[in-house]
Design a protein around this motif. Structure first.
Motif, PDB file in Angstrom:
ATOM      1  N   ALA A  98      10.560  62.602 107.083  1.00 26.94           N
ATOM      2  CA  ALA A  98       9.949  62.693 105.626  1.00 26.94           C
ATOM      3  C   ALA A  98       8.616  62.397 105.407  1.00 26.94           C
ATOM      4  O   ALA A  98       8.340  61.096 105.863  1.00 26.94           O
ATOM      5  CB  ALA A  98      11.147  62.110 104.585  1.00 26.94           C
ATOM      6  N   GLY A  99       7.668  62.748 104.906  1.00 26.05           N
ATOM      7  CA  GLY A  99       6.416  62.335 104.443  1.00 26.05           C
ATOM      8  C   GLY A  99       6.466  61.459 103.723  1.00 26.05           C
ATOM      9  O   GLY A  99       7.337  60.914 102.913  1.00 26.05           O
ATOM     10  N   SER A 100       5.419  60.256 103.867  1.00 27.78           N
ATOM     11  CA  SER A 100       5.304  59.067 102.889  1.00 27.78           C
ATOM     12  C   SER A 100       4.917  59.716 101.348  1.00 27.78           C
ATOM     13  O   SER A 100       5.665  59.176 100.411  1.00 27.78           O
ATOM     14  CB  SER A 100       4.212  58.374 103.151  1.00 27.78           C
ATOM     15  N   ASP A 101       4.323  61.019 101.178  1.00 30.34           N
ATOM     16  CA  ASP A 101       4.020  61.326  99.741  1.00 30.34           C
ATOM     17  C   ASP A 101       5.380  61.726  99.363  1.00 30.34           C
ATOM     18  O   ASP A 101       5.671  61.459  97.943  1.00 30.34           O
ATOM     19  CB  ASP A 101       2.799  62.310  99.836  1.00 30.34           C
ATOM     20  N   ALA A 102       5.904  62.531  99.961  1.00 33.97           N
ATOM     21  CA  ALA A 102       7.228  63.062  99.394  1.00 33.97           C
ATOM     22  C   ALA A 102       8.199  61.869  99.501  1.00 33.97           C
ATOM     23  O   ALA A 102       8.920  61.909  98.292  1.00 33.97           O
ATOM     24  CB  ALA A 102       8.002  63.992 100.555  1.00 33.97           C
ATOM     25  N   ALA A 103       8.326  60.784 100.010  1.00 31.54           N
ATOM     26  CA  ALA A 103       9.296  59.607  99.671  1.00 31.54           C
ATOM     27  C   ALA A 103       8.891  59.153  98.393  1.00 31.54           C
ATOM     28  O   ALA A 103       9.899  58.715  97.793  1.00 31.54           O
ATOM     29  CB  ALA A 103       9.242  58.596 100.798  1.00 31.54           C
ATOM     30  N   ARG A 104       7.600  58.954  98.271  1.00 32.04           N
ATOM     31  CA  ARG A 104       7.267  58.189  97.040  1.00 32.04           C
ATOM     32  C   ARG A 104       7.535  59.053  95.909  1.00 32.04           C
ATOM     33  O   ARG A 104       8.025  58.644  94.728  1.00 32.04           O
ATOM     34  CB  ARG A 104       5.477  57.836  97.019  1.00 32.04           C
ATOM     35  N   ALA A 105       7.579  60.153  95.858  1.00 32.08           N
ATOM     36  CA  ALA A 105       7.551  61.339  94.874  1.00 32.08           C
ATOM     37  C   ALA A 105       9.087  61.268  94.630  1.00 32.08           C
ATOM     38  O   ALA A 105       9.454  61.193  93.255  1.00 32.08           O
ATOM     39  CB  ALA A 105       7.122  62.618  95.205  1.00 32.08           C
ATOM     40  N   ASN A 106       9.918  61.328  95.677  1.00 29.86           N
ATOM     41  CA  ASN A 106      11.328  61.238  95.311  1.00 29.86           C
ATOM     42  C   ASN A 106      11.835  60.144  94.388  1.00 29.86           C
ATOM     43  O   ASN A 106      12.722  59.928  93.800  1.00 29.86           O
ATOM     44  CB  ASN A 106      11.924  61.472  96.712  1.00 29.86           C
ATOM     45  N   LEU A 107      11.079  58.968  94.960  1.00 25.37           N
ATOM     46  CA  LEU A 107      11.646  57.696  94.325  1.00 25.37           C
ATOM     47  C   LEU A 107      11.194  57.545  92.801  1.00 25.37           C
ATOM     48  O   LEU A 107      11.944  57.006  91.770  1.00 25.37           O
ATOM     49  CB  LEU A 107      10.917  56.442  94.977  1.00 25.37           C
ATOM     50  N   ARG A 108      10.124  58.280  92.354  1.00 27.88           N
ATOM     51  CA  ARG A 108       9.606  58.339  90.967  1.00 27.88           C
ATOM     52  C   ARG A 108      10.674  59.254  90.264  1.00 27.88           C
ATOM     53  O   ARG A 108      10.914  58.761  89.093  1.00 27.88           O
ATOM     54  CB  ARG A 108       8.413  58.620  91.046  1.00 27.88           C
ATOM     55  N   VAL A 109      11.331  60.134  90.839  1.00 26.77           N
ATOM     56  CA  VAL A 109      12.179  60.927  90.333  1.00 26.77           C
ATOM     57  C   VAL A 109      13.671  60.262  90.052  1.00 26.77           C
ATOM     58  O   VAL A 109      14.080  60.151  88.761  1.00 26.77           O
ATOM     59  CB  VAL A 109      12.706  62.306  91.252  1.00 26.77           C
ATOM     60  N   SER A 110      13.724  59.485  91.039  1.00 23.01           N
ATOM     61  CA  SER A 110      15.021  58.682  90.902  1.00 23.01           C
ATOM     62  C   SER A 110      14.740  57.564  89.894  1.00 23.01           C
ATOM     63  O   SER A 110      15.840  57.226  89.077  1.00 23.01           O
ATOM     64  CB  SER A 110      15.381  57.783  92.275  1.00 23.01           C
TER      65      SER A 110
END
Length: 327
Positions: A98-110
């Motif tokens: 998983a890309g770092s940008d996608a990981a950060r975006a997923n955590l913002r949603v959570s």
């Protein structure tokens, strides 16, 4: 409530599958919550919670990462949707990729908000991979063979349930809030999310785990999964579930234990896995119970399943009642 709109063709092509990664993720959730639902989980937590907490203490990012990822909306990158036949190593490789940008975006949603400064970093997928690999290696893999047999038993029982009561009966029983509402509507959770229409041709899987209350996941519009806790009678440690003393005195402790278990249809192989009794012993006990009219057998596909009869159920339930007569 969260609704999935599922066509009959998609439901007909759906399948049950086992996922060592899903089992690991369920165990991560249990470790992080630190609260057991039954004695079997209590013993498991006593054995593995200290090691988990030591891992978090050695990695200052791991704890906040799990706190952020395991909300009512699980961060997508830490929990890929299960795929049939995929090993733990193959699934966790998808976490690592998983890309770092996608990981950060997923955590913002959570989190439903901004990231804490500690989690605004590029190595989130690697940190999540390390944690999941630790949970798998230390707390799941040593027990995977037995857990797999328990999960297989659940799948056989659910498949038999489809043949008896149809898919609606199965969907209603997966989790406390799953319901088949008719007209292609399947309630998957109690949250007020917009309905998701599952396109014809999409993969739909039902994935049992031995602990926790499950979750749902999807990837794009091609793959969906409902992860659910396996039947409670199988999820507990058999040796820790009491057999009614009166029933044990009447038919013998080993036979009584089988009779208690057979509220759910099971094969002899699955009973061996759950009870630890020898195959020959299980077969002999089943023969006696069947001759007494307490157990019946039937075929489900290639499996022969045993289940309590109405008389067997009356006997089990009567033995569980407190005495109401005194001499």
């Amino acid at each position: 409530m969260g609704l999935w709109l599922i066509g009959t063709d998609t439901l007909a092509r759906s399948r049950f599958l086992l996922s060592p990664f899903a089992e690991t993720f369920a165990c991560l959730k249990l470790l992080h919550a630190g609260t057991a639902a039954h004695p079997g989980e209590e013993a498991w937590l006593r054995a593995h919670l200290p090691g988990y907490r030591a891992f978090l203490a050695a990695d200052p990012v791991a704890g906040p990462l799990v706190d952020a990822a395991l909300r009512s909306w699980i961060a997508d990158f830490v929990c890929p949707t299960p795929v049939a036949g995929e090993s733990f190593e193959a699934t966790v490789a998808r976490v690592r990729a998983a890309g770092s940008d996608a990981a950060r975006a997923n955590l913002r949603v959570s989190l439903a908000g901004p990231l804490p400064a500690l989690l605004d970093r590029d190595d989130l997928p690697e940190r999540a991979t390390a944690l999941l690999t630790h949970v798998w290696a230390e707390t799941v893999r040593p027990y995977w063979d037995r857990r797999r047999r328990i999960l297989e038993a659940d799948v056989v029982a659910r498949t038999a349930q489809v043949s008896h009561g149809g898919w609606a009966a199965v969907l209603d029983s997966l989790r406390p809030w799953t319901r088949w509402l008719g007209e292609s509507r399947f309630q998957v959770n109690p949250h007020a999310y917009p309905p998701r229409e599952i396109a014809s041709g999409a993969e739909l899987a039902f994935v049992p785990v031995t602990t926790g209350n499950g979750w749902v996941s999807w990837e794009g519009r091609e793959r969906y999964a409902v992860v659910y806790p396996c039947l409670g009678v199988l999820a507990e440690d058999h040796d820790r579930r009491p057999v009614p003393a009166g029933l044990g005195a009447l038919v013998g402790t080993a036979r009584a234990g089988l009779l208690v278990l057979l509220g759910t249809p099971l094969s002899t192989t699955q009973l061996v896995a759950v009870t630890g009794q020898a195959l020959g012993s299980v077969g002999r006990h089943l023969r006696v119970l069947r001759d007494a009219g307490l157990v019946e057998r039937r075929r489900a596909g290639r499996s022969v399943l045993y289940e309590r009869t109405a008389a067997g159920t009356v006997l089990v339930e009567a033995s569980r009642r407190p005495d109401t007569y005194r001499s």
